[in-house]
Scaffold this motif. Structure first.
Motif: not given
Length: 527
Positions: A307-314, A403-411
């Protein structure tokens, strides 16, 4: 190790050969005899005393099984690593050191390793740096919360460390499962067919103000980071950085921090399997803040649990599990939040925005901490969570931004701390606001956003799983505080609606350290 040629192995740390030989003999219930003439040396003419106490790095003491010495030597030769046979195991319990044909030292191994004298040095508790500063409260009340979050994310303690880790190959042997940036490093060990997580933690400000609590929190946060990554915490090594221990205040800090680490390690069942001590870290300008860094490793049972710290899905639901951010009743010291009792003591907010290093340090309830970690870990293993991230330096606002700084796509996130959040449970918030002074409202806003209460984890999930998760969390404090959205961090708190573009926050967080260390004339390369 795979050749079954090794009976024992130990690294050479403090006191070099002296410790490694007597400790292995003591633990094995045997003796040991070594010949210093056979020990590789960096320079000629070294005395037996110097050879025994040399702390040359990157050395290991290996006990090879009789008849398999050549296997060990051949393995080292294959990897172009020097090795030398320097002695043998005996059955007389003695540590015997020979040098050029004569006995240089002979002493029972077990007493040397396990019965050394214990010093009781003078210890004096320093005066606590706690104050009730009315002028500071007035300044906090005029602090822009938007600017405060920007400043915190640009602070080197909180900012991304990418300038450092991008200068190294963090994908060596392609075992990296989670790249740098999340709560813990996660990597696959092919030889053992296991997934391991590792992290390091320490808040030197906490340790300067209350070293015992700081030591406890260092262990708890390391375990929390592993839990958020899907791992079971296993073991600890530490790196104790302090000033001159002959000064009573410094020795008190060292003793208290070690006791705090020990207490927390016992609670988590994580033995301290090694460590390092660095003392006398001071200059004419003063002593360093106590920094007992804790490194912890954990095991992930299944790749699906990573599990990672970043938000994944709107649209995902955001839940805060754990402490509500208040301080225990009767807490004394610097407190900025009036009725609710949230303390900004020892926070990065006070340090970064006002240059203040004052307490009290957040209190850690180990029972609650373990309960929160157990609950979140179980949810991860049930496959119900999309992300998990602990709250630490900078408090809830910083954790949400990270949590917003997802390296794939920020949310982004839409957060409501006015009605159902754990930060504010008044039945009639509007009436409370009207009765309170504007200064108190602003103080409470800062305290809610930036206090560093322990035992808090932000998790996200599919909306369909939200009620099941809330039910699973019923035995610990928790609240549904918002949802994942696009491109902006919005927080409603104390009747105020705050907002930050995530792209701007990320730019501050990502580039802060690079800007601090690079110059136009001589840029430092990164991979």
């Amino acid at each position: 190790l795979a050749t079954d040629a090794v009976a024992g192995i130990q690294d050479m740390g403090a006191a070099g050969l002296t410790c490694s030989t007597c400790e292995t003999a003591s633990r094995g219930g045997s003796g040991v005899e070594i010949d210093l003439a056979k020990v590789p040396k960096r320079e000629p003419g070294m005395t037996a005393y110097e050879i025994l106490l040399s702390e040359s790095q990157e050395r290991m003491l290996i006990i090879a099984k009789r008849g398999k010495e050549n296997i060990v030597c051949e393995t080292f030769a294959k990897w172009d690593v020097a090795c030398a046979e320097i002695g043998r195991v005996t059955d007389d319990g003695m540590m015997r050191v020979r040098n050029n044909g004569s006995v240089a030292a002979e002493i029972p191994a077990k007493p040397l390793a396990e019965e050394a004298p214990l010093y009781e040095r003078e210890a004096t508790k320093p005066t606590a740096a706690w104050t009730d500063d009315t002028d500071l409260q007035n300044r906090i009340a005029t602090q822009s919360t938007v600017d405060a979050l920007n400043s915190l994310l640009a602070d080197p303690t909180i900012a991304s460390k990418n300038w450092v880790y991008r200068q190294y190959d963090h994908t060596v042997r392609t075992g990296t499962v989670v790249k740098p940036g999340s709560d813990a490093a996660v990597f696959y060990i092919r030889e053992a067919d296991k997934i391991v997580a590792a992290t390091t933690d320490c808040n030197s400000l906490y340790c300067a103000l209350e070293p015992r609590e700081g030591g406890r929190i260092a262990v708890a946060e390391a375990a929390r980071n592993l839990t958020c990554s899907g791992a079971h915490p296993l073991a600890v090594t530490d790196n104790l950085n302090f000033g001159n221990p002959y000064k009573p205040e410094n020795f008190w800090q060292l003793r208290e921090a070690v006791e705090g680490i020990a207490e927390a390690c016992r609670a988590f069942g994580t033995p301290v399997v090694g460590g390092n001590v660095s003392l006398y870290n001071e200059s004419p300008a003063g002593v360093v803040d106590p920094t007992p860094t804790v490194a912890m490793v954990g095991l992930i049972d299944n790749e699906k649990h990573v599990t990672t710290q970043w938000f994944k899905k709107e649209g995902d639901v955001i839940i805060l599990a754990g402490s509500d951010g208040g301080t225990a009743s009767g807490d004394s010291g610097y407190n900025t939040a009036g009725e609710r009792g949230y303390s900004l003591g020892a926070s990065r907010f006070l340090k970064v925005c006002f240059g203040k290093k004052i307490g009290p340090v957040p209190k850690l309830d180990l029972k609650l901490e373990i309960a929160v970690q157990s609950a979140v870990g179980n949810l991860i293993r049930l496959g119900l969570l999309r992300s998990a991230h602990d709250c630490s330096e900078g408090g809830l606002a910083v954790a949400l931004a990270e949590c917003c700084f997802n390296p794939d796509a920020s949310l982004g996130a839409q957060i409501d701390l006015c009605s159902n959040g754990p930060a504010n449970r008044e039945e009639d918030a509007s009436r409370k606001y009207a009765a309170a002074t504007e200064q108190n409202r602003l103080l409470e806003t800062c305290a809610i956003l930036f206090n560093e209460a322990q035992s808090r984890i932000i998790v996200t999930c599919d909306p369909e799983n939200a009620e099941q998760i809330l039910s699973q969390l019923k035995y610990i404090p928790h609240a549904r505080i918002g949802s994942v959205i696009k491109s902006e961090l919005r927080i409603s708190v104390k009747g105020e609606n705050l907002g930050w573009p995530v792209a701007e926050l990320h730019e501050l967080w990502w580039n802060s350290i690079r800007r601090a260390v690079e110059t136009d004339s001589e840029p430092i390369p990164s991979l």
